[in-house]
Scaffold this active site. Structure first.
Site, PDB file in Angstrom:
ATOM      1  N   ASN A 100      23.078  44.419 -16.462  1.00 16.98           N
ATOM      2  CA  ASN A 100      24.171  45.291 -15.701  1.00 16.98           C
ATOM      3  C   ASN A 100      24.277  45.125 -14.285  1.00 16.98           C
ATOM      4  OD1 ASN A 100      24.429  46.210 -18.373  1.00 16.98           O
ATOM      5  ND2 ASN A 100      23.697  48.021 -17.635  1.00 16.98           N
ATOM      6  N   HIS A 117      22.512  39.328 -13.932  1.00 18.10           N
ATOM      7  CA  HIS A 117      23.826  39.066 -13.674  1.00 18.10           C
ATOM      8  C   HIS A 117      24.445  39.361 -12.227  1.00 18.10           C
ATOM      9  CE1 HIS A 117      24.384  38.493 -18.256  1.00 18.10           C
ATOM     10  NE2 HIS A 117      23.883  37.699 -17.716  1.00 18.10           N
ATOM     11  N   CYS A 125      30.946  34.235   0.370  1.00 16.85           N
ATOM     12  CA  CYS A 125      31.868  33.189   0.685  1.00 16.85           C
ATOM     13  C   CYS A 125      31.536  32.016  -0.223  1.00 16.85           C
ATOM     14  CB  CYS A 125      31.934  32.954   2.163  1.00 16.85           C
ATOM     15  SG  CYS A 125      32.780  31.636   2.475  1.00 16.85           S
ATOM     16  N   CYS A 128      31.130  28.866   2.608  1.00 14.73           N
ATOM     17  CA  CYS A 128      29.902  28.630   3.502  1.00 14.73           C
ATOM     18  C   CYS A 128      28.554  29.618   3.021  1.00 14.73           C
ATOM     19  CB  CYS A 128      30.121  28.947   5.045  1.00 14.73           C
ATOM     20  SG  CYS A 128      30.346  30.908   5.185  1.00 14.73           S
ATOM     21  N   CYS A 149      34.871  31.858   8.057  1.00 19.92           N
ATOM     22  CA  CYS A 149      35.092  30.454   8.094  1.00 19.92           C
ATOM     23  C   CYS A 149      36.384  30.265   7.368  1.00 19.92           C
ATOM     24  CB  CYS A 149      33.899  29.881   7.341  1.00 19.92           C
ATOM     25  SG  CYS A 149      34.081  30.098   5.465  1.00 19.92           S
ATOM     26  N   GLY A 186      21.352  48.816 -25.847  1.00 21.96           N
ATOM     27  CA  GLY A 186      22.566  48.793 -25.377  1.00 21.96           C
ATOM     28  C   GLY A 186      23.180  47.438 -25.051  1.00 21.96           C
ATOM     29  N   SER A 188      25.063  43.938 -26.729  1.00 24.27           N
ATOM     30  CA  SER A 188      25.430  43.191 -27.982  1.00 24.27           C
ATOM     31  C   SER A 188      24.701  41.830 -28.297  1.00 24.27           C
ATOM     32  CB  SER A 188      27.027  42.758 -27.817  1.00 24.27           C
ATOM     33  OG  SER A 188      27.067  41.985 -26.680  1.00 24.27           O
ATOM     34  N   GLU A 214      25.532  50.236 -32.820  1.00 26.57           N
ATOM     35  CA  GLU A 214      26.043  49.148 -33.688  1.00 26.57           C
ATOM     36  C   GLU A 214      25.051  48.079 -33.855  1.00 26.57           C
ATOM     37  OE1 GLU A 214      30.106  47.633 -32.772  1.00 26.57           O
ATOM     38  OE2 GLU A 214      30.387  49.435 -31.621  1.00 26.57           O
TER      39      GLU A 214
END
Ligand code: BJW
Ligand code: ZN
Length: 243
Positions: A100, A117, A125, A128, A149, A186, A188, A214
């Site tokens: 998350n 992640h 940027c 740069c 820049c 939680g 998949s 699930e």
């Protein structure tokens, strides 16, 4: 009721590792990507969260992130996040690996966090690589911001086809491969390399628990599967191990 042998084995563990996914934040009001309530039912995640999509239509992708930055700045941790922060204090080694980007584990008080992640509050940027936190940008205009820049600024999150931060991924595998007990919560379990972590833990001898309303491709390899919401079950697990 939670299985007594699960609690016994968790209590006996010295090293615990946890992998969390979007489902853990669902009860805070952050939409998941896939699953029954998934926000990406209309969009395929692979089509929006990638560098080519950003280059083709930077304002569209940026606007989508602005919308999510706004949402994520307003939501609060739920009982599942707080239970994990409590759990961290109960074991000599506890590593929270999260896919998350919403910061909710940190706000809830977890400390040893590996963000696989990225984090939605950070940006950089593409030219740069200068870092910009949200407070350094003017948000809400629906137009991709520009660096001093002249380069375009993107969110510091990992898109499809991009490498995960190397040292963080390495630490995550080390935690998975050396833990006694691994919790997959939680998620998949379809996005790699994160999806390999519970498998690596199990292969190295850890007890594997999954909590998810699930089933997932991981479910058949688990030692314990609890078909429920993490915000409901995790506080019960913490209560049971403290008792
Ligand atoms: C609840 C609940 C409640 C609901 N309580 N639960 C090997 C095999 C095949 C493919 C690949 C492979 N290796 C690499 C790939 C390609 C790709 C990949 O995995 N593709 C697959 C989809 C097929 N991976 C990558 O590209 C990765 N990079 C990489 O491997 O680099 C090396 C490389 C480069 C080039 C070529 C080859 C290799 C990068 C992946 C980056 C993922 N990025 C995203 C976006 C982040 C930024 C953003 O948010 O905008 O990360 S995609 C999205 O999916 C996001 C999530 O972190 C990630 C995982 O999703 P998650 O968390 O599992 O959420 P959901 O929605 O899928 O599931 C929610 C679950 O919660 C559901 O199960 C519900 O039931 C449950 N739930 N309420 C508990 N209350
Ligand atoms: Zn720049």
């Amino acid at each position: 009721m939670i299985d007594e042998s699960l609690i016994r084995r968790l209590k006996a563990s010295k090293k615990v590792a946890v992998l969390t996914g979007a489902g853990v934040s669902a009860e805070s009001g952050v939409p998941t990507f896939r699953g029954e309530e998934g926000m990406w039912k209309k969009f395929k995640p692979e089509e929006l969260a990638n560098f080519d999509a950003f280059m083709r239509n930077p304002d569209m992708v940026w606007e989508w992130y602005e919308h999510r930055k706004d949402l994520m700045s307003k939501v609060k941790p739920n009982a599942g996040h707080y239970a994990m922060a409590k759990m961290e204090k109960l074991f000599p080694v506890f590593t929270l690996i999260t896919q998350n980007i919403d910061n909710l584990h940190r706000i809830a008080g977890s400390e040893n966090i590996l963000e696989l992640h990225g984090n939605i509050r950070r940006n950089f940027c593409i030219n740069c690589k200068k870092q910009y936190n949200d407070e350094h940008l003017t948000l809400g205009g629906g137009k991709v911001p520009k660096c001093s820049c002249g380069g375009m600024i993107r969110p510091d999150v990992v898109w499809f086809g991009e490498m995960l931060p190397g040292s963080i991924l390495e630490s995550a595998f080390k935690a998975a491969e050396t833990c006694d007990f691994f919790l997959s919560l939680g998620t998949s379990a379809v996005v790699y390399p994160a999806a390999m972590l519970p498998v690596a833990a199990k292969k190295a001898g850890a007890v594997l628990l999954e909590i998810n309303p699930e089933t997932t491709p991981l479910t058949q390899s688990t030692d314990y599967y609890i078909k429920a919401k993490t915000g409901e079950v995790l506080p019960q697990i913490v209560e049971a191990i403290i008792k």
